[in-house]
Design a protein around this motif. Structure first.
Motif, mmCIF file in Angstrom:
data_model
loop_
_atom_site.group_PDB
_atom_site.id
_atom_site.type_symbol
_atom_site.label_atom_id
_atom_site.label_comp_id
_atom_site.label_asym_id
_atom_site.label_seq_id
_atom_site.Cartn_x
_atom_site.Cartn_y
_atom_site.Cartn_z
ATOM 1 N N ILE A 43 12.352 1.988 -34.013
ATOM 2 C CA ILE A 43 11.637 2.313 -32.778
ATOM 3 C C ILE A 43 11.427 3.817 -32.665
ATOM 4 C CG2 ILE A 43 11.906 2.391 -30.260
ATOM 5 C CD1 ILE A 43 13.249 -0.418 -30.521
ATOM 6 N N GLU A 44 12.487 4.588 -32.908
ATOM 7 C CA GLU A 44 12.368 6.036 -32.779
ATOM 8 C C GLU A 44 11.481 6.626 -33.869
ATOM 9 O OE1 GLU A 44 16.094 8.014 -32.110
ATOM 10 O OE2 GLU A 44 16.121 7.244 -30.044
ATOM 11 N N ALA A 45 11.496 6.025 -35.049
ATOM 12 C CA ALA A 45 10.605 6.501 -36.113
ATOM 13 C C ALA A 45 9.143 6.322 -35.722
ATOM 14 C CB ALA A 45 10.902 5.749 -37.414
ATOM 15 N N GLU A 46 8.820 5.195 -35.076
ATOM 16 C CA GLU A 46 7.444 4.959 -34.629
ATOM 17 C C GLU A 46 7.054 5.925 -33.504
ATOM 18 O OE1 GLU A 46 5.075 2.575 -35.887
ATOM 19 O OE2 GLU A 46 6.567 2.850 -37.466
ATOM 20 N N LEU A 47 7.981 6.147 -32.576
ATOM 21 C CA LEU A 47 7.690 7.063 -31.473
ATOM 22 C C LEU A 47 7.494 8.492 -31.977
ATOM 23 C CD1 LEU A 47 10.153 5.745 -28.726
ATOM 24 C CD2 LEU A 47 7.664 5.512 -28.783
ATOM 25 N N LYS A 48 8.233 8.869 -32.995
ATOM 26 C CA LYS A 48 8.070 10.219 -33.560
ATOM 27 C C LYS A 48 6.698 10.380 -34.221
ATOM 28 C CE LYS A 48 12.981 11.218 -34.128
ATOM 29 N NZ LYS A 48 14.129 11.328 -35.088
ATOM 30 N N ASP B 269 2.339 0.674 -26.714
ATOM 31 C CA ASP B 269 1.594 -0.248 -27.584
ATOM 32 C C ASP B 269 2.088 -0.200 -29.022
ATOM 33 O OD1 ASP B 269 -0.011 -1.103 -25.483
ATOM 34 O OD2 ASP B 269 -1.584 0.369 -25.886
ATOM 35 N N VAL B 270 2.435 0.978 -29.492
ATOM 36 C CA VAL B 270 2.942 1.133 -30.866
ATOM 37 C C VAL B 270 4.254 0.370 -31.038
ATOM 38 C CG1 VAL B 270 3.947 2.806 -32.485
ATOM 39 C CG2 VAL B 270 1.753 3.299 -31.375
ATOM 40 N N ILE B 271 5.159 0.477 -30.060
ATOM 41 C CA ILE B 271 6.428 -0.247 -30.153
ATOM 42 C C ILE B 271 6.209 -1.748 -29.992
ATOM 43 C CG2 ILE B 271 8.749 -0.502 -29.201
ATOM 44 C CD1 ILE B 271 8.073 2.139 -30.756
ATOM 45 N N THR B 272 5.259 -2.131 -29.148
ATOM 46 C CA THR B 272 4.907 -3.550 -29.017
ATOM 47 C C THR B 272 4.481 -4.116 -30.366
ATOM 48 O OG1 THR B 272 4.248 -3.328 -26.694
ATOM 49 C CG2 THR B 272 3.286 -5.161 -27.933
ATOM 50 N N LEU C 123 5.319 -3.006 -33.305
ATOM 51 C CA LEU C 123 6.507 -3.056 -34.170
ATOM 52 C C LEU C 123 7.318 -4.319 -33.894
ATOM 53 C CD1 LEU C 123 8.683 -1.811 -36.071
ATOM 54 C CD2 LEU C 123 9.629 -0.696 -34.029
ATOM 55 N N LEU C 124 7.573 -4.612 -32.630
ATOM 56 C CA LEU C 124 8.366 -5.784 -32.285
ATOM 57 C C LEU C 124 7.653 -7.073 -32.684
ATOM 58 C CD1 LEU C 124 9.689 -4.693 -28.758
ATOM 59 C CD2 LEU C 124 10.840 -4.494 -30.970
ATOM 60 N N GLU C 125 6.346 -7.095 -32.529
ATOM 61 C CA GLU C 125 5.587 -8.287 -32.924
ATOM 62 C C GLU C 125 5.597 -8.476 -34.439
ATOM 63 O OE1 GLU C 125 2.467 -8.674 -29.164
ATOM 64 O OE2 GLU C 125 1.847 -7.568 -30.954
ATOM 65 N N ARG C 126 5.647 -7.366 -35.191
ATOM 66 C CA ARG C 126 5.766 -7.490 -36.661
ATOM 67 C C ARG C 126 7.100 -8.128 -37.042
ATOM 68 N NH1 ARG C 126 3.357 -2.284 -36.712
ATOM 69 N NH2 ARG C 126 5.341 -1.242 -37.193
ATOM 70 N N HIS C 127 8.109 -7.926 -36.213
ATOM 71 C CA HIS C 127 9.413 -8.561 -36.438
ATOM 72 C C HIS C 127 9.466 -9.971 -35.852
ATOM 73 C CE1 HIS C 127 11.981 -5.425 -38.250
ATOM 74 N NE2 HIS C 127 11.210 -4.558 -37.618
ATOM 75 N N ASP C 128 8.337 -10.460 -35.383
ATOM 76 C CA ASP C 128 8.220 -11.812 -34.811
ATOM 77 C C ASP C 128 9.127 -11.983 -33.593
ATOM 78 O OD1 ASP C 128 6.964 -14.312 -34.776
ATOM 79 O OD2 ASP C 128 8.632 -15.265 -35.822
ATOM 80 N N ILE C 129 9.282 -10.922 -32.809
ATOM 81 C CA ILE C 129 10.089 -10.981 -31.594
ATOM 82 C C ILE C 129 9.194 -11.465 -30.454
ATOM 83 C CG2 ILE C 129 11.420 -9.610 -29.943
ATOM 84 C CD1 ILE C 129 12.167 -7.774 -32.308
ATOM 85 N N LYS C 130 9.638 -12.493 -29.756
ATOM 86 C CA LYS C 130 8.822 -13.135 -28.721
ATOM 87 C C LYS C 130 9.151 -12.648 -27.313
ATOM 88 C CE LYS C 130 7.137 -15.842 -31.934
ATOM 89 N NZ LYS C 130 5.774 -15.585 -32.475
ATOM 90 N N ASN C 131 10.397 -12.202 -27.097
ATOM 91 C CA ASN C 131 10.839 -11.833 -25.758
ATOM 92 C C ASN C 131 11.248 -10.365 -25.736
ATOM 93 O OD1 ASN C 131 10.625 -14.603 -24.858
ATOM 94 N ND2 ASN C 131 12.549 -14.991 -25.938
ATOM 95 N N VAL D 79 9.020 -3.199 -23.158
ATOM 96 C CA VAL D 79 8.969 -1.812 -23.618
ATOM 97 C C VAL D 79 8.522 -0.954 -22.441
ATOM 98 C CG1 VAL D 79 7.998 -0.197 -25.291
ATOM 99 C CG2 VAL D 79 8.292 -2.621 -25.919
ATOM 100 N N GLU D 80 9.273 0.104 -22.153
ATOM 101 C CA GLU D 80 8.921 0.983 -21.034
ATOM 102 C C GLU D 80 9.109 2.434 -21.435
ATOM 103 O OE1 GLU D 80 9.989 3.655 -17.759
ATOM 104 O OE2 GLU D 80 11.552 2.604 -18.873
ATOM 105 N N ILE D 81 8.068 3.241 -21.220
ATOM 106 C CA ILE D 81 8.139 4.676 -21.479
ATOM 107 C C ILE D 81 7.622 5.396 -20.232
ATOM 108 C CG2 ILE D 81 7.423 6.617 -22.913
ATOM 109 C CD1 ILE D 81 6.955 4.696 -25.204
ATOM 110 N N GLY D 82 8.522 6.076 -19.542
ATOM 111 C CA GLY D 82 8.118 6.852 -18.379
ATOM 112 C C GLY D 82 7.383 6.057 -17.328
ATOM 113 N N GLY D 83 7.727 4.776 -17.179
ATOM 114 C CA GLY D 83 7.098 3.936 -16.167
ATOM 115 C C GLY D 83 5.936 3.102 -16.653
ATOM 116 N N GLU D 84 5.472 3.322 -17.882
ATOM 117 C CA GLU D 84 4.408 2.492 -18.454
ATOM 118 C C GLU D 84 5.075 1.360 -19.230
ATOM 119 O OE1 GLU D 84 2.528 3.886 -16.770
ATOM 120 O OE2 GLU D 84 2.202 5.989 -17.173
ATOM 121 N N ILE D 85 4.594 0.129 -19.044
ATOM 122 C CA ILE D 85 5.379 -1.055 -19.443
ATOM 123 C C ILE D 85 4.518 -2.123 -20.102
ATOM 124 C CG2 ILE D 85 6.738 -3.002 -18.519
ATOM 125 C CD1 ILE D 85 7.541 -1.089 -16.210
#
Length: 341
Positions: free
Chosen positions: A61-66, A180-183, A185-193, A196-202
């Motif tokens: 997650i942090e690698a993508e945010l960087k 959106d970038v982290i979303t 990433l999680l979808e690539r891992h097939d995570i369904k639930n 993601v929140e950054i500074g109030g954007e969700i």
């Protein structure tokens, strides 16, 4: 005929049993698989990511945010935006081109209310707020000569500035883009639930750790410069959607009995002065919600309502002050089904 029907039934029984077993397995896995919770700092704010997965993905997650920070940070001297603002010509990445083109489309849809070239005006007024010395009309007119999204465009992997002093600022869309970038990433891992929140954007998907839909509160817009009040105006169901909120009620400056908002209108060069206090937008992705929420704070109540009513896929919850100074609410018809309380 009876034999044929019995044979079909015999073939269907194993399939139904397999379906039942599979459903039980999925439900059991959903209850057994833990929720991970990661938090940290990025883009000068805090991020929170909650997701149902066996492994902790915080490093990924942090690698993508960087990567996002390396493209769009105004405070990172080596970022692509910082280099462009210094007059350099780096080769632009697919990520940069994608968000630039999205920003361009939203600028056109909002008739310039959203404008990534507004940075010099934001800086001038920001320093003015801090130093209690507002820019003069002459200074504003001078800065306006370097403003205008239509004067900068892509040519292949290069950025072309028709006005050399143009500076870019993606702060009104970058947090949403990071979500959106982290979303992705999680979808690539097939995570369904997840949420993601950054500074109030969700952005949310599926269900939360309590096995119910995700619900997000919208703060009541009150004069709260210290950000100590957390009174809620409403609670929204944002499952499988993205949400962003923008407001001026915590960021303003008063001088000579006049209140100046921190939102700058790119068309006039001056802080906006209207009744709209808070704009919450729900959309299919967070960068779009982020950019439109900012745009609505520039446009004001009536123009924002008109745009929402003709823009498919957007839902808005707008809080404004009426003629008597009392809070009132307008929300788009599609938003009604999202209001929990």
């Amino acid at each position: 005929m009876e034999n044929k029907r019995n044979k079909r039934l015999l073939w269907q029984v194993p399939f139904l049993l397999l379906l039942i077993v599979g459903t039980i397995f999925i439900i059991r896995q959903q209850h057994v698989t833990p929720y991970q919770k990661n938090t940290g700092l990025i883009f000068g704010t805090v991020y929170h990511v909650t997701y149902q997965h066996d492994d902790d993905l915080q490093k990924e997650i942090e690698a993508e945010l960087k990567k996002v920070d390396a493209e769009f940070s105004m405070f990172n001297d080596t970022s692509t935006v910082a280099r462009l603002n210094r007059g350099e010509q780096p080769e632009l990445s697919p990520m940069f081109c994608e968000i630039f083109q999205l920003a361009e489309r939203i600028s056109e849809k909002t008739n310039g209310a959203f404008d990534i070239t507004v940075a010099p005006l934001v800086n001038a007024w920001g320093f003015g707020f801090k130093n209690e010395q507002m820019p003069t009309a002459h200074q504003v007119d001078s800065l306006m000569a370097s403003i205008g999204y239509q004067h900068v465009h892509l040519k292949g992997k290069q950025l072309i500035k028709e006005r050399p002093n143009i500076m870019l600022d993606f702060s009104a869309i970058a947090k949403g883009w990071g979500v959106d970038v982290i979303t992705r990433l999680l979808e690539r891992h097939d995570i369904k639930n997840f949420m993601v929140e950054i500074g109030g954007e969700i952005t949310t998907r599926g269900i939360n750790p309590q096995r119910v839909p995700w619900k997000i509160g919208v703060n009541k817009p009150t004069d709260d410069a210290l950000n100590e009040s957390h009174e809620l105006q409403t609670i929204l169901n944002v499952t499988d959607k993205s949400m962003a909120t923008s407001g001026n009620y915590r960021r303003f400056y008063e001088k000579d009995g006049k209140r100046y908002a921190h939102t700058i209108d790119p068309k006039t060069g001056y802080p906006v002065q209207h009744s709209l206090l808070s704009a919450t937008v729900i959309a299919d992705n967070c960068a779009i919600a982020d950019a439109f929420a900012t745009s609505f704070m520039v446009m004001g109540l009536e123009r924002a309502k008109q745009l929402v009513e003709k823009e498919n896929g957007l839902m808005a919850y707008l809080i404004y002050s009426n003629e008597k100074g009392k809070l009132e609410v307008w929300f788009s018809p599609a938003m009604k089904s999202k209001i929990v309380k």
